[in-house]
Design an enzyme around this catalytic site. Sequence first.
Site, short mmCIF file in Angstrom:
data_model
loop_
_atom_site.label_atom_id
_atom_site.label_comp_id
_atom_site.label_asym_id
_atom_site.label_seq_id
_atom_site.Cartn_x
_atom_site.Cartn_y
_atom_site.Cartn_z
N LYS A 99 2.36 -6.49 -4.27
CA LYS A 99 1.95 -7.48 -5.27
C LYS A 99 0.47 -7.75 -5.11
O LYS A 99 -0.03 -7.53 -4.00
CB LYS A 99 2.76 -8.78 -5.18
CG LYS A 99 2.96 -9.38 -3.79
CD LYS A 99 1.80 -9.77 -2.92
CE LYS A 99 0.76 -10.70 -3.41
NZ LYS A 99 -0.31 -10.94 -2.36
N TYR A 135 2.80 -16.33 -5.88
CA TYR A 135 3.84 -17.02 -5.10
C TYR A 135 4.16 -18.39 -5.72
O TYR A 135 5.31 -18.80 -5.80
CB TYR A 135 3.43 -17.18 -3.64
CG TYR A 135 3.39 -15.87 -2.90
CD1 TYR A 135 4.56 -15.15 -2.68
CD2 TYR A 135 2.20 -15.33 -2.44
CE1 TYR A 135 4.54 -13.93 -2.01
CE2 TYR A 135 2.17 -14.11 -1.77
CZ TYR A 135 3.34 -13.42 -1.56
OH TYR A 135 3.31 -12.22 -0.91
P1 NAD Z 1 -6.87 -4.96 3.30
O1 NAD Z 1 -8.20 -5.16 2.73
O2 NAD Z 1 -6.63 -5.44 4.69
O3 NAD Z 1 -6.45 -3.43 3.24
C1 NAD Z 1 -6.73 -2.64 2.11
C2 NAD Z 1 -6.76 -1.18 2.50
O4 NAD Z 1 -7.16 -0.42 1.37
C3 NAD Z 1 -7.74 -0.87 3.64
O5 NAD Z 1 -7.15 0.01 4.54
C4 NAD Z 1 -8.90 -0.20 2.93
O6 NAD Z 1 -9.58 0.73 3.74
C5 NAD Z 1 -8.18 0.49 1.78
N1 NAD Z 1 -9.08 0.83 0.66
C6 NAD Z 1 -9.13 2.00 0.05
N2 NAD Z 1 -10.06 2.00 -0.91
C7 NAD Z 1 -10.61 0.78 -0.90
C8 NAD Z 1 -11.64 0.16 -1.67
N3 NAD Z 1 -12.28 0.81 -2.65
N4 NAD Z 1 -11.97 -1.11 -1.39
C9 NAD Z 1 -11.32 -1.80 -0.43
N5 NAD Z 1 -10.33 -1.27 0.33
C10 NAD Z 1 -9.98 0.01 0.09
O7 NAD Z 1 -5.85 -5.64 2.28
P2 NAD Z 1 -4.34 -6.10 2.54
O8 NAD Z 1 -4.34 -7.54 2.87
O9 NAD Z 1 -3.68 -5.15 3.46
O10 NAD Z 1 -3.75 -5.99 1.06
C11 NAD Z 1 -3.33 -4.76 0.51
C12 NAD Z 1 -2.26 -5.03 -0.56
O11 NAD Z 1 -1.15 -5.65 0.08
C13 NAD Z 1 -2.71 -5.98 -1.66
O12 NAD Z 1 -2.07 -5.64 -2.86
C14 NAD Z 1 -2.19 -7.33 -1.19
O13 NAD Z 1 -1.97 -8.27 -2.21
C15 NAD Z 1 -0.88 -6.90 -0.54
N6 NAD Z 1 -0.40 -7.87 0.46
C16 NAD Z 1 0.85 -8.32 0.33
C17 NAD Z 1 1.34 -9.24 1.22
C18 NAD Z 1 2.75 -9.72 1.07
O14 NAD Z 1 3.11 -10.68 1.73
N7 NAD Z 1 3.56 -9.07 0.27
C19 NAD Z 1 0.54 -9.71 2.25
C20 NAD Z 1 -0.76 -9.19 2.39
C21 NAD Z 1 -1.24 -8.27 1.46
#
Ligand code: NAD
Length: 362
Positions: A134, A218
């Site tokens: 999401k 949420y």
């Molecule tokens: P994050 O920034 O920690 O990780 C993102 C990943 O994408 C990194 O590994 C990064 O290297 C990669 N990436 C590839 N191309 C990129 C670009 N152009 N710019 C930035 N990053 C790039 O983010 P996250 O917190 O892991 O979130 C990722 C997804 O997971 C999002 O959709 C977020 O909403 C979702 N999420 C969901 C929950 C949940 O509880 N369901 C919790 C946290 C995150």
Amino acid sequence: MTTTRRNFIKNATVLSSVAAFSPHSFLAATQPLKEKLGIALVGLGYYSTDLLAPALQLTSHCELRGIVTGSPEKAAKWQQKYGIKDKNVYNYDNFDQIANNPDIDIVYVVLPPSMHREFTVRAAQAGKHVFCEKPMAPSVADCEAMIKACADHKVHLAIGYRCQHDPNIQAYMKVGKEKPFGKIKMVTSAAGYFDGRTTHWKQNKALGGGVMGDMGVYALQGARLATGEEPIAVTAQASTTRPEIYKEVEETMMFQLEFPSGALAACHTSYGINMNYLQVNYEKGWLKMEPHSAYSGNNGSLSDGTIINFENKNQQAKQMDEDAFAILNKKPLLVTGEEGLRDIRIVEAIYKAAKSGGRVKI
Ligand code: NAD
């Protein structure tokens, strides 16, 4: 009052039966298992590293077999930690070759929201089922394209709404459906935390940032799931206390929803405020949950003394196991692409309302 009390007891029994809906008891009670599905995580950031990969060590119907990352250093660390074979490691360019890899059944897209559409469509074209985080995508058009690609290629699409797999959330959804306290009059829900980062995708519009899609879903889900209804109109106000960081997207969004039954919702989301609660006021009682959308410990109470506090060992493991089980056994998925799209349609209306200052019909 007697009727209400009787309904409550009936409801309490139903709530206790939800407790039995833990991954293990639910799955053990059904048919024998065929096999485990192999998952490849795309994007090895916070959520994959801290939550999904550890959860995949606890699952019974799926396991971590592949990774897709732009970083060879990360790939090496993950391979060592989780025993991932060389042939199951991809980068964003050669990802499409995953089509020829029978180890991988499901691609789990855990990238910034602006990349969800591209990787969902490419995974579907490769013939892989898709789990997508999401918010499903930044726009309704993106969500529709993702649903179409998965349908065209006859693969499943599940959205990572872990909360809908949580027995505590299922319990308040049941109260909303069975209405032991009469009609719902007002829902108040909030989801936010203080984010101190300054250059993350969450602050970048082109990458799908903005608190509304990220945390706001949420608060929105709280209202939709508690009422069991879809809103017919919204008003909204965007604001920021840190304009030097939130130049492109909102730091805080307050939004109000009108439901067909006459129920109203006041919802709040922010990257500047720690908050996580849900309150539902019915004609003859109330429900309070705090937190209501955390990874664990979602608990609450009803005005008649019922406590909602079911054990949920690992939300992400339960989510992935239930989705994998559904795919293996040709059962419907709990949270499909259509559910992700429902939220994004409302999110689009909320942005429109915040911009115009007016009431937007959905
Ligand atoms: P994050 O920034 O920690 O990780 C993102 C990943 O994408 C990194 O590994 C990064 O290297 C990669 N990436 C590839 N191309 C990129 C670009 N152009 N710019 C930035 N990053 C790039 O983010 P996250 O917190 O892991 O979130 C990722 C997804 O997971 C999002 O959709 C977020 O909403 C979702 N999420 C969901 C929950 C949940 O509880 N369901 C919790 C946290 C995150």
